[in-house]
Design a protein around this motif. Sequence first.
Motif, PDB file in Angstrom:
ATOM      1  N   LYS A 135      47.775  35.033  44.642  1.00  0.00           N
ATOM      2  CA  LYS A 135      46.776  33.978  44.826  1.00  0.00           C
ATOM      3  C   LYS A 135      45.684  34.423  45.789  1.00  0.00           C
ATOM      4  O   LYS A 135      44.495  34.159  45.568  1.00  0.00           O
ATOM      5  CB  LYS A 135      47.450  32.697  45.341  1.00  0.00           C
ATOM      6  N   GLU A 136      46.087  35.107  46.870  1.00  0.00           N
ATOM      7  CA  GLU A 136      45.116  35.578  47.862  1.00  0.00           C
ATOM      8  C   GLU A 136      44.159  36.592  47.250  1.00  0.00           C
ATOM      9  O   GLU A 136      42.936  36.504  47.435  1.00  0.00           O
ATOM     10  CB  GLU A 136      45.847  36.212  49.050  1.00  0.00           C
ATOM     11  N   ILE A 137      44.693  37.549  46.501  1.00  0.00           N
ATOM     12  CA  ILE A 137      43.865  38.589  45.887  1.00  0.00           C
ATOM     13  C   ILE A 137      42.872  37.980  44.899  1.00  0.00           C
ATOM     14  O   ILE A 137      41.681  38.318  44.903  1.00  0.00           O
ATOM     15  CB  ILE A 137      44.748  39.647  45.188  1.00  0.00           C
ATOM     16  N   LEU A 138      43.347  37.062  44.066  1.00  0.00           N
ATOM     17  CA  LEU A 138      42.463  36.425  43.080  1.00  0.00           C
ATOM     18  C   LEU A 138      41.373  35.611  43.767  1.00  0.00           C
ATOM     19  O   LEU A 138      40.222  35.586  43.312  1.00  0.00           O
ATOM     20  CB  LEU A 138      43.276  35.534  42.136  1.00  0.00           C
ATOM     21  N   GLN A 139      41.734  34.956  44.843  1.00  0.00           N
ATOM     22  CA  GLN A 139      40.749  34.144  45.582  1.00  0.00           C
ATOM     23  C   GLN A 139      39.702  35.036  46.244  1.00  0.00           C
ATOM     24  O   GLN A 139      38.500  34.742  46.171  1.00  0.00           O
ATOM     25  CB  GLN A 139      41.466  33.301  46.638  1.00  0.00           C
ATOM     26  N   VAL A 140      40.126  36.127  46.871  1.00  0.00           N
ATOM     27  CA  VAL A 140      39.195  37.025  47.564  1.00  0.00           C
ATOM     28  C   VAL A 140      38.199  37.634  46.581  1.00  0.00           C
ATOM     29  O   VAL A 140      36.996  37.711  46.864  1.00  0.00           O
ATOM     30  CB  VAL A 140      39.967  38.143  48.296  1.00  0.00           C
ATOM     31  N   PHE A 141      38.686  38.062  45.421  1.00  0.00           N
ATOM     32  CA  PHE A 141      37.823  38.721  44.441  1.00  0.00           C
ATOM     33  C   PHE A 141      37.115  37.738  43.507  1.00  0.00           C
ATOM     34  O   PHE A 141      36.469  38.143  42.539  1.00  0.00           O
ATOM     35  CB  PHE A 141      38.618  39.748  43.614  1.00  0.00           C
ATOM     36  N   GLU A 142      37.238  36.449  43.827  1.00  0.00           N
ATOM     37  CA  GLU A 142      36.536  35.391  43.087  1.00  0.00           C
ATOM     38  C   GLU A 142      36.778  35.501  41.579  1.00  0.00           C
ATOM     39  O   GLU A 142      35.860  35.476  40.771  1.00  0.00           O
ATOM     40  CB  GLU A 142      35.045  35.437  43.405  1.00  0.00           C
ATOM     41  N   ILE A 143      38.062  35.657  41.234  1.00  0.00           N
ATOM     42  CA  ILE A 143      38.458  35.687  39.831  1.00  0.00           C
ATOM     43  C   ILE A 143      38.469  34.248  39.322  1.00  0.00           C
ATOM     44  O   ILE A 143      39.082  33.379  39.937  1.00  0.00           O
ATOM     45  CB  ILE A 143      39.859  36.315  39.641  1.00  0.00           C
ATOM     46  N   PRO A 144      37.799  33.962  38.220  1.00  0.00           N
ATOM     47  CA  PRO A 144      37.687  32.577  37.744  1.00  0.00           C
ATOM     48  C   PRO A 144      38.996  32.054  37.154  1.00  0.00           C
ATOM     49  O   PRO A 144      40.066  32.632  37.350  1.00  0.00           O
ATOM     50  CB  PRO A 144      36.594  32.672  36.685  1.00  0.00           C
ATOM     51  N   ASP A 145      38.878  30.989  36.422  1.00  0.00           N
ATOM     52  CA  ASP A 145      40.013  30.315  35.794  1.00  0.00           C
ATOM     53  C   ASP A 145      40.952  31.319  35.118  1.00  0.00           C
ATOM     54  O   ASP A 145      40.516  32.191  34.362  1.00  0.00           O
ATOM     55  CB  ASP A 145      39.464  29.325  34.758  1.00  0.00           C
ATOM     56  N   LEU A 146      42.243  31.197  35.399  1.00  0.00           N
ATOM     57  CA  LEU A 146      43.235  32.121  34.845  1.00  0.00           C
ATOM     58  C   LEU A 146      43.301  32.084  33.329  1.00  0.00           C
ATOM     59  O   LEU A 146      43.770  33.034  32.697  1.00  0.00           O
ATOM     60  CB  LEU A 146      44.622  31.822  35.427  1.00  0.00           C
ATOM     61  N   GLU A 147      42.838  30.998  32.741  1.00  0.00           N
ATOM     62  CA  GLU A 147      42.885  30.873  31.277  1.00  0.00           C
ATOM     63  C   GLU A 147      41.619  31.398  30.606  1.00  0.00           C
ATOM     64  O   GLU A 147      41.502  31.364  29.385  1.00  0.00           O
ATOM     65  CB  GLU A 147      43.110  29.401  30.883  1.00  0.00           C
ATOM     66  N   GLU A 148      40.658  31.900  31.406  1.00  0.00           N
ATOM     67  CA  GLU A 148      39.418  32.449  30.846  1.00  0.00           C
ATOM     68  C   GLU A 148      39.700  33.767  30.140  1.00  0.00           C
ATOM     69  O   GLU A 148      40.488  34.589  30.599  1.00  0.00           O
ATOM     70  CB  GLU A 148      38.416  32.679  31.977  1.00  0.00           C
ATOM     71  N   LEU A 149      39.053  33.993  28.985  1.00  0.00           N
ATOM     72  CA  LEU A 149      39.207  35.252  28.270  1.00  0.00           C
ATOM     73  C   LEU A 149      38.472  36.360  29.013  1.00  0.00           C
ATOM     74  O   LEU A 149      37.358  36.162  29.523  1.00  0.00           O
ATOM     75  CB  LEU A 149      38.645  35.134  26.850  1.00  0.00           C
ATOM     76  N   VAL A 150      39.080  37.543  29.064  1.00  0.00           N
ATOM     77  CA  VAL A 150      38.471  38.687  29.744  1.00  0.00           C
ATOM     78  C   VAL A 150      37.121  39.022  29.133  1.00  0.00           C
ATOM     79  O   VAL A 150      36.172  39.382  29.832  1.00  0.00           O
ATOM     80  CB  VAL A 150      39.416  39.912  29.681  1.00  0.00           C
TER      81      VAL A 150
END
Length: 653
Positions: free
Chosen positions: A138-153
């Motif tokens: 969760k911390e890594i995804l938040q820091v790198f501003e990764i959007p919604d987990l269900e978004e297509l790459v």
Amino acid sequence: MNYVEVDNLYKSFAEKVLFEDISFKIEKGDKIAMIAKNGTGKTTLINIILGNELPDSGKVLLRNDIHINFLNQDTNLNPALTVFETIFESENTFVRCIKNYQKCLSDFEKDNSKSSELESAIAMMDVHDAWNYENKIKEILQVFEIPDLEELVGNLSGGQQKRLALAKTLIDKSDLLFLDEPTNHLDIGMIEWLESYLIKEKTTLFLISHDRYFIDNVCDVILELDDHKLFKYKSSAAGSEMSNRNMEYEVEKLHNPKGAYSNFLVKKAERIELESKTIEKARNRYKVELEWMRRQPQARQTKSKKRIETFYEIEKTAKQTLHNDSYKFKVEATRLGKKIMEVYNLSKSYGEKKLISNFSYTFMKDDKIGIVGKNGSGKSTFFKLLTEQVKADAGKILVGSTVRIGYFGQEGLQFNNEKKIIDIVKEFTEVVNIDSKEIGASQFLTWFNFPPAVQHNKYGKLSGGEKRRLYLLLILLQQPNFLILDEPTNDLDIQTLNLLEEFLESYEGVLLIASHDRLFLDKLSNHIFAFEGNGNIKDYPGNYSQYVEWKAKKALQNKQIKKEVKQTEVAATQKDNDAPRKATFKEKKEYEELTNKIELFETEKKDLINKLSNTQDAVELDSLSKRYAEVENELMMMEDRWLELAEIVESIK
């Protein structure tokens, strides 16, 4: 413990030799940075170590009982997968535990009978301490501003995909980690978090990066690939080996916690100085031996054979050339008048997102401005407003008549891949004015490390770094006096960065730089435009490190002020609490009513207990039990309130 052992590796492509007979080891716990010019084989070396490419000769021994990860510059993510599926493609123990737990939790929410499976999954999470790992994700995804987990790459931008690939690499815990330019597409805050993360992690690291602060903060060993050979430099604890004080290093400008890059600068200078002396000595001896060779042809068949062999060894050394920053950036800026650029009440939004709000500034001749802010905060939009590539929502920009803007954007320039480098330059100009002299396009290209041998190569054959360098050359050819650089350090090697800095330090025009390279900003900027969100741009004096120091002091002051305010409020509240106050008429009435009501409920409670003890009827038992629970609950709340009121009412008596 050796993780990797490289022995006498040799690799070339056609006539271009990348490295010859290089040997080194990667030991457990090492944090190694590799430094070399672009196109000299850094990524190729990693691919050979990992078995993705074969060397021409030599061998690599790689432990097969360790988990290895490699972040390549080409992300190669599956566009059809979601962000969640991409992250959890890995099958390490932690990921398996988390995936199993999430599945069991989902199944339990649909069917309560599956509680035993969920309990088992929770137990496995406990055994492997996977809860902390989930928090890490969760911390890594938040820091790198990764959007919604269900978004297509496939729907993510190029920068988001790069950050997702990095997040995936970090999440998949490894024993040995190879990172190829990990700081590209990260903002400064992300880079500083990554530094802290890699310092704390016990993972063995092999890093390719042009970010000198990053290397200095994280790594303890540097491997330099120079002229096909490998040189190793270890960090010095306190810079005690900096013996040559009269040489102009950038050592004093580095943070230097581990000092690998700082020490590299010193030791490389010493190495080059020693090599220069060796070559000079060989050249002097070569002259003597060459004269002997010319005089003594008959001796070559007899006892002088050893001297002849020695001659050829001396000749090889004497004809060496030290490739040490041999080219320079030399371009004059056109004359700049008194009026440069004035910005009044500039604003720009995209939908609900406000990027620039009511910004005003008058540019001065000596301005060297560093631009900092999070990704997406409006830095590139600001540049495009100044260059009239984007129209402002409000405000105006007045540009002086002598201003000639050079804009080096992130997108670069597009050329026909079949065009030769020399022809591309000649489309812009045939000659360049340098130091009041005219030089040809070919000589200018040579200064930018495009020697005559490669000037007729096709554009499509250039590496990413070479294309960026050519783009910069073409911008400087226009002799701008107002230079805008948007992430100029991406894909440039460290040697080119140092030379670009040298040029920009003496540049006489206005300079605006957006960069995640903190050393670049420290060396070149005299004040900072900070994009702080919601359209706010603040101007801070000094370079980047001074800006960070000022922000830290301000945050500490604010924290202290809040603490003092809180202490004052607590003291005031305590004082108020200590002073008795009179009960209101309403509170007195409520107090009396509650006293009577509690007595009634206590009586009902006793009756209910009596009935519950004597009844055997199931329906009546259920009804009495429910009423008893209600009465008990009501009594608890009434008694709590009665105690509050009693404190006020009784204190008056």
